[in-house]
Design a protein around this motif. Structure first.
Motif, short mmCIF file in Angstrom:
data_model
loop_
_atom_site.label_atom_id
_atom_site.label_comp_id
_atom_site.label_asym_id
_atom_site.label_seq_id
_atom_site.Cartn_x
_atom_site.Cartn_y
_atom_site.Cartn_z
N THR A 174 32.32 46.27 -1.69
CA THR A 174 31.51 45.42 -0.82
C THR A 174 32.40 44.66 0.15
O THR A 174 32.00 44.32 1.25
N TRP A 186 22.17 49.69 -3.37
CA TRP A 186 23.40 49.09 -2.83
C TRP A 186 23.52 49.37 -1.34
O TRP A 186 23.91 48.50 -0.56
N TRP A 197 28.85 49.81 -8.48
CA TRP A 197 29.47 48.91 -9.45
C TRP A 197 30.78 48.33 -8.94
O TRP A 197 31.40 47.48 -9.57
N VAL A 200 33.06 46.14 -6.97
CA VAL A 200 32.98 44.87 -6.25
C VAL A 200 33.83 44.92 -4.99
O VAL A 200 33.44 44.45 -3.92
#
Lengths: 648, 173
Positions: free
Chosen positions: B76, B108, B71, B73
């Motif tokens: 990444t 992910w 979850w 961000v």
């Protein structure tokens, strides 16, 4: 166009302020009446200019003119009207403009109400007030311009922080500033008097109403903030000893000492040194407060603008103003000797003790607030100082103070003995003993009993004082001047406040649990049941609402509506607590996260007599205003030209 | 000028000094309490669900422990930097998958690449709370004896690696 006009008005006001500083000061030095009079006109002119500027900013917000950066950042077209207006000061730039508006307002009050003042003193005070205002205007113009434009113009604004969209918080800053900024007058007058080299009862008599006004407004401002925190933040507390709360409380402590000192100076011609120092300190603490809130040097839930550049400017302002005043004090302090000696057991002695205790309390709050900063400077470790420290250090000092407040007013001026007061003191003690024993038995708390006994001591002592003054008959009561009633009301307010805080701390209850619809929590005889959970959309937010009914045995007492709100424009969640305020029990519930299957987090409270905390504070403030009616505070009117008696 | 009158001014100047110093510090930066202390004890499954892990996995090699979640961000954004460290022989990459489900985490990792030698699965924040983590991503450097030596809050940029983390890792070998 409005924004530009407002900006120009500010620049003009800055120029006027500079002139208003230089010319009256020179005029007072040379005893030039015209130059001194310029100060009077300039003060009023400056106020009008800044008022125009403030109105310009307000109209920008009301019109939702998002080409102005401030409105774009802090307003929104969908905001309700009240919050569009309060949004003007719900941000750094706007609130500093409000601050400056009030400084100019208080400055304009000097020529309007001070016609009986000696012209030299008046001119110098107006000049110093203008100097400080000029400093803040420079701060606004160079670092915090509210009228900056934004290009390209956004379609809509960012919205106001939802926590600030609340009536209590809409009014909290104006009242607080009326208090903070009100203490700029005693500061300016103190510096003016130090320049003149004379601090006397005329000075004190003129200032005293203004100290009362500022103190009363500050009391209301702090009480509003506390009340708002209680019902808005929803964690059941009314004072967190958060740094920003403390920096509003410290001027109040100093202001209370100032209030009492200036009373003595006005009537008894002593305590000049204390009074001047307190006048400087109180406003210095207001400035420190402004600095702390806007520079981000202390961690606080009150986070305002965190901007070291602004911090440097404010620090400079603070340093120059206070440093200058204290330097003057150092130079002139030896001329401020007390002419009339008094012994310890006298009203003067009691008031000196009052000053000492309030200063000690102020010092402990100050130390606790700035300790994290000092420790960081010394060895780099990060600590936080919280409620336990303040409660341990501040409370005992306050208890001592309340103890002396009970009998201090009964003492005579200059020379007295405690033995003379043996009868009323013994009567007080008897009543207090009854209160303590009764409370200890019914309430089952020794500490609570002692604290309530203390509050009773103060209340009874105050009643006895006024009774003895009025000789226990109605004519005597009616003959008492307004300031005596002010004293009675204010001290009773403190007693009520103390009692309420004690009851709230000792005899409250709270519980927290995860409830599905139909579940309940119990606090003693009270049952809180989650009846219903709903949701929806309103104005500029979506919400989850819980309906909690409170029953005591068989009787349904009330239904509490609590919400969890989500503001999409700001991406922020707030909790609205469900409150049933009453003069007796306050029932309180707040709903948290959850879902229908797993249950919702619900926290419930039962607070006894909590509203009396703020009612006690309100009584103090109203008493302050009431005392203004006292004719003895008026200066004698300047001699008017003798009129020829009509020949009869 | 009597000396006693100078006391208020003197005290005020001291205060000004402290306040001026305060402007140079950021009170929100909190150094970790765990520096120089052993990695907290834990007994959690790995992401695959086929082994129970404890702090012994950190022994005898320098480890970079990275808190992440599907979850998150910002994770990444830093992930390519971690992927670049995957094949370093003298550095073990340990991931802590925080408040996540196995399915989401695996998805992910498939999408972004899996740089970790071992991943601790912490859906209930048990280890996170012990570590004093306040958000993701956060990264700890642990030495060969299992002691925490450094905590990095936020994304690891190339500069962070070159200037701070790599010298530290190399000095701990």
């Amino acid at each position: 166009m409005t924004a530009e006009l407002g900006h120009i008005a500010l620049i003009l006001a800055f120029c006027v302020a500079l002139l208003q500083t230089a010319i009256p000061l020179l005029g007072a030095q040379r005893n030039d009446a015209r130059m001194m009079e310029f100060g009077d006109r300039a003060a009023i002119g400056q106020f009008l200019l800044i008022a125009f500027s403030f109105l310009a900013l307000t109209s920008v917000f009301l019109a939702s003119d998002f080409s102005v950066k401030l409105a774009a950042l802090h307003s929104h077209s969908e905001k309700p009207l009240l919050y569009k207006i309060s949004g003007v000061w719900g941000n750094h730039e706007g609130s500093i403009l409000l601050w400056v508006l009030m400084m100019a307002g208080y400055g304009a009050a000097v020529p309007l109400f001070g016609k009986a003042l000696p012209p030299g003193l008046k001119a110098r005070a107006i000049a110093i007030q203008a100097l400080i205002t000029a400093g803040f205007l420079a701060f606004i113009l160079f670092t915090s311009n509210p009228f900056e434009r934004l290009n390209p113009v956004p379609i809509d604004g960012n919205g106001l922080n939802p926590i600030l969209q609340d009536p209590g918080l809409a009014f909290h800053p104006p009242f607080l500033y009326l208090g903070y900024v009100g203490f700029s007058l005693p500061f300016s007058f103190a510096v003016a008097a130090l320049i003149e080299g004379r601090v006397d009862s005329v000075w004190a008599k003129w200032l005293r109403p203004w100290v009362l006004v500022a103190w009363s407004f500050l009391t209301i401002g702090i009480a509003l903030g506390s009340f708002w925190a209680y019902y808005e933040l929803g964690w059941g507390g009314w004072w967190m000893w958060d740094p920003v709360e403390n920096v509003s409380f410290m001027p109040w402590l100093a202001g209370t000492a100032l209030l009492h000192s200036i009373l003595v100076l006005g009537t008894r011609h002593s305590l000049a040194s204390w009074t001047v120092l307190l006048a400087i300190t109180t406003f210095a603490l207001s400035l420190i407060g402004t600095f702390v809130v806007r520079s981000g040097i202390l961690v606080s839930v009150h986070a305002f603008a965190v901007d070291p550049e602004r911090g440097v400017f404010l620090l400079l302002l603070l340093g120059l103003a206070t440093g200058g005043a204290l330097t003057l004090y150092a130079m002139r302090a030896h001329t401020l000797r007390d002419p009339v000696p008094f012994n310890a057991a006298s009203r003067d002695g009691a008031l000196v003790l009052n000053n000492l205790l309030l200063t000690a309390a102020l010092a402990t709050v100050f130390l606790g607030t700035f300790y994290p900063l000092l420790i960081d400077a010394v060895n780099g470790s990060k600590i936080s100082v919280g409620a336990p420290y303040f409660e341990l250090t501040f409370t005992p000092i306050m208890c001592l103070l309340i103890l002396f407040m009970g009998i201090g007013p009964m003492l005579k001026w200059r020379v007295d003995t405690l033995k003379r007061l043996r009868v009323p003191i013994v009567l007080c003690l008897k009543i207090v003993a009854v209160v303590i024993i009764a409370t200890a038995i019914i309430g089952k708390s020794v500490l609570g009993a002692l604290a309530l006994g203390l509050a009773a001591w103060l209340a009874v002592g105050t009643i006895l004082t006024i009774g003895r003054k009025a000789r226990w008959n109605r004519a005597g009561l009616r003959a008492q001047p307004a300031s005596t009633w002010g004293f009675v009301g204010a001290h009773m307010g403190v007693a009520i406040f103390t009692a309420a805080v004690t009851i709230m701390s000792v005899w409250s209850a709270t519980d927290i649990g995860t409830l599905k619809v139909g579940d309940s929590l119990t606090l003693g005889k009270y049952t809180y049941t989650l009846e219903d959970v709903g949701g929806g959309q309103r104005d500029n937010y979506t919400f989850l609402a819980g309906e909690i009914s409170v029953t005591k045995g068989e009787t349904q007492l009330s239904t509490l509506l609590t919400e969890r709100r989500f503001y999409p424009v700001r991406n922020q969640v707030t909790t609205e607590a469900g409150l049933d305020l009453s003069f007796g029990q306050t029932l309180f519930a707040s709903i948290g996260e959850g879902d229908p299957e797993g249950g919702f987090v619900v926290q419930v409270y039962r607070h006894s007599f909590v509203v009396w905390i703020w009612l006690g504070a309100l009584l103090m403030a109203l008493s302050g205003f009431a005392a203004l009616a006292d004719r003895r505070l008026r200066l004698p009117k300047p001699e008017t030209a003798p009129t020829l008696a009509a020949a009869e | 000028m009597k000396l006693r009158g100078l006391i208020p001014l003197g005290l005020f100047i001291l205060l000004l000094g402290a306040l001026a110093f305060g402007l140079t510090r950021d009170p929100r930066i909190l150094p970790s309490e765990l520096i120089e202390k052993p990695f907290p004890a834990f007994a959690l499954e790995n992401l695959e669900g086929d082994a129970l892990l404890n702090p012994s996995i950190l022994n005898n090699q320098v480890s970079l422990v990275n808190v992440f979640g599907s979850w998150c961000v910002a994770c990444t954004v830093e992930h390519p930097q971690l992927m670049a460290l995957r094949d370093k022989p003298d550095l073990q990459l340990v991931g802590i998958d925080w408040r996540d489900t196995r399915e989401a985490a695996n998805r992910w990792l498939v999408r972004n690449g899996n740089p970790y030698d071992v991943i601790i699965f912490d859906p209930n924040s048990k280890l996170i709370v012990e570590l004093g983590v306040t958000g993701a991503p956060e990264t700890f450097i642990v030495d060969k004896a299992g002691k925490i030596r450094y905590k990095h809050v936020g994304i690891i940029t190339a500069d962070d690696w070159d200037e701070t983390l790599r010298p530290l890792v190399e000095s701990l070998q």
